[in-house]
Design an enzyme around this catalytic site. Structure first.
Site, PDB file in Angstrom:
ATOM      1  CG  ASP A 137      -9.169 -33.656  14.108  1.00 47.26           C
ATOM      2  OD1 ASP A 137      -9.323 -34.522  13.201  1.00 47.26           O
ATOM      3  OD2 ASP A 137      -7.964 -32.846  14.545  1.00 47.26           O
ATOM      4  CE  LYS A 177      -8.209 -30.079   7.487  1.00 47.19           C
ATOM      5  NZ  LYS A 177      -7.442 -28.790   6.661  1.00 47.19           N
ATOM      6  CG  HIS A 224      -6.027 -28.355  14.048  1.00 45.42           C
ATOM      7  ND1 HIS A 224      -7.078 -27.511  14.592  1.00 45.42           N
ATOM      8  CD2 HIS A 224      -5.716 -28.417  12.966  1.00 45.42           C
ATOM      9  CE1 HIS A 224      -6.905 -26.711  13.534  1.00 45.42           C
ATOM     10  NE2 HIS A 224      -6.333 -27.675  12.446  1.00 45.42           N
ATOM     11  CD  GLN A 250      -5.054 -33.459   8.239  1.00 45.75           C
ATOM     12  OE1 GLN A 250      -4.623 -34.219   6.730  1.00 45.75           O
ATOM     13  NE2 GLN A 250      -5.235 -32.524   7.962  1.00 45.75           N
ATOM     14  CB  CYS A 302      -3.432 -25.020  13.773  1.00 36.46           C
ATOM     15  SG  CYS A 302      -4.818 -23.977  12.463  1.00 36.46           S
TER      16      CYS A 302
END
Length: 405
Positions: free
Chosen positions: A196, A222, A119, A199, A360
């Site tokens: 990251d 999220k 991302h 997700q 993104c």
């Protein structure tokens, strides 16, 4: 019937005269009543700033805010609550690592290892670090299905490697990257790994000690929590050695006219009035997810992803991106000769919300040979009937464009 959908009031509405089918949870998840109620309860019952006052409302707000930190620590299995920093979101968290850690520890000749599928929020900060410090960006090769093979990455991790920056789960493809194995490799050469988790944390159990990651960033919105709240997890010794990037408010210990000193962790990174309602809402989101059980959340999301891949194969001219296995929460595709923005527009007319664009991830799109893709993403409030509606919607999309050509 899905046992959790009833908890999400936004889902019980019509969009364009159709029952809403929400398949855009990778962009942001919907919120259960319990989260909405907890945020409202703060504003209605004990709205006050934290840490600074001794009155009743201030004490109650502080207890709720710091209680949320303890919930996050437990949720990701951090060693200490001091390792949990509240931020505005995963993007802010990753920028703190880049600015406060990497700008200090990287120099010309050092290497930062990335995936080309990152991302932008986990790519552009490292571009800036490289520009300022002279460090070099090195990219892992991707297989034809956009997965990473450790055998091909291992030779890239050398004594020059100071940082590995990687997403745990791809926001485009849903692929699950080998974070624990990468952590082991980079630690062997004295580097660190920053992950990251935007997700992954919402969709599976994430144990930062088991993974042995040095930094982990994720967002509340999220994972059925509010927008505007995120978390930076960092190992205590690394955070202690880092300087804050925002100054003022509660991160201050002592100030005179020429110098200042900072509070201890975690507050030295939380300048100004913190995101109080957001943290309380994130705590409520964690309560909700833990009541469901993260093993059950993961199993449900994997089952839906597999079901979607299977059912969508019946549509002539559909092309999938990413692997057909070991992925979670998202299916990315295009229809031959139909732009994904047009696909999303027709689906919206049927009440179906999907994402279309480069997500993104422009470098990844170029590797895929696409300018954009469509993405359907799932969460615990979805079920097979939502995917069945998606299949019908895509069939209508094909019929519509065939009729006008």
């Amino acid at each position: 019937m899905n046992p959790w959908k009833k908890d999400f009031p936004i889902l019980f509405q019509q969009v364009n005269e159709h029952d809403l089918v929400y398949l855009d949870s990778a962009a942001t998840s919907q919120k259960p009543n319990s989260v909405i109620e907890q945020v409202a309860a703060y504003y209605q019952g004990y709205n006050s700033n934290v840490h600074r006052g001794v009155h009743t409302l201030g004490t109650k707000a502080t207890d709720a805010y710091e209680g949320a930190r303890d919930k996050v620590r437990d949720f990701i299995h951090a060693k200490k609550r001091e390792e949990i920093i509240f931020t505005r979101g995963a993007t802010t968290s990753m920028n703190i690592v880049a600015r406060s850690y990497a700008m200090v520890h990287c120099k010309a000749g050092d290497e930062i290892l990335l995936s080309p599928a990152e991302h932008h929020a986990n790519l552009i900060p490292w571009q800036q670090v490289a520009k300022v410090t002279g460090a070099k960006l090195v990219y892992m090769p991707l297989e034809s299905d956009s997965t990473i093979l450790l055998e091909k990455v291992r030779p890239l991790i050398t004594n020059k490697t100071k940082i590995v920056a990687i997403q745990h789960v791809s926001n485009v493809l849903g692929t699950i990257n080998p974070v624990a194995e990468l952590a082991k490799l980079v630690h062997e050469v004295g580097g660190i790994i920053t992950v990251d988790g935007a997700q992954s944390v919402p969709h599976m159990k994430v144990d930062v000690q088991e993974l042995d990651v040095d930094f982990l960033s994720f967002s509340g919105h999220k994972m059925v929590g509010p927008t505007g709240i995120g978390v930076l997890y960092g190992k205590e010794h690394l955070l202690n050695d880092m300087e804050p990037v925002e100054f003022g408010g509660e991160m201050i210990d002592h100030v005179d006219l020429e110098t200042a000193t900072w509070k201890e962790l975690p507050w030295k990174f939380e300048g100004g009035t913190p995101i109080i309602a957001g943290a309380i809402g994130l705590g409520a989101a964690i309560d909700y997810l833990q009541a469901v059980g993260m093993d059950q959340v993961e199993a449900h999301d994997r089952k839906l992803t597999a079901y979607a891949l299977n059912q969508l194969q019946s549509i002539e001219g559909i092309r999938f991106f990413g692997p057909l296995e070991n992925r979670i929460g998202a299916v990315t595709f295009n229809l031959d000769n139909i732009h994904p923005h047009d696909v999303a527009t027709v689906l919206d007319a049927e009440g179906i919300a999907v994402r279309a664009g480069h997500h993104c991830c422009q470098p990844l799109m170029r590797l895929l040979g696409e300018t954009a893709t469509a993405r359907a993403s799932f969460y615990l409030y979805n079920d097979e009937s939502d995917i069945d509606q998606l299949v019908k919607g895509l069939q209508k999309t094909k019929e519509y464009f065939m009729s006008i050509t």
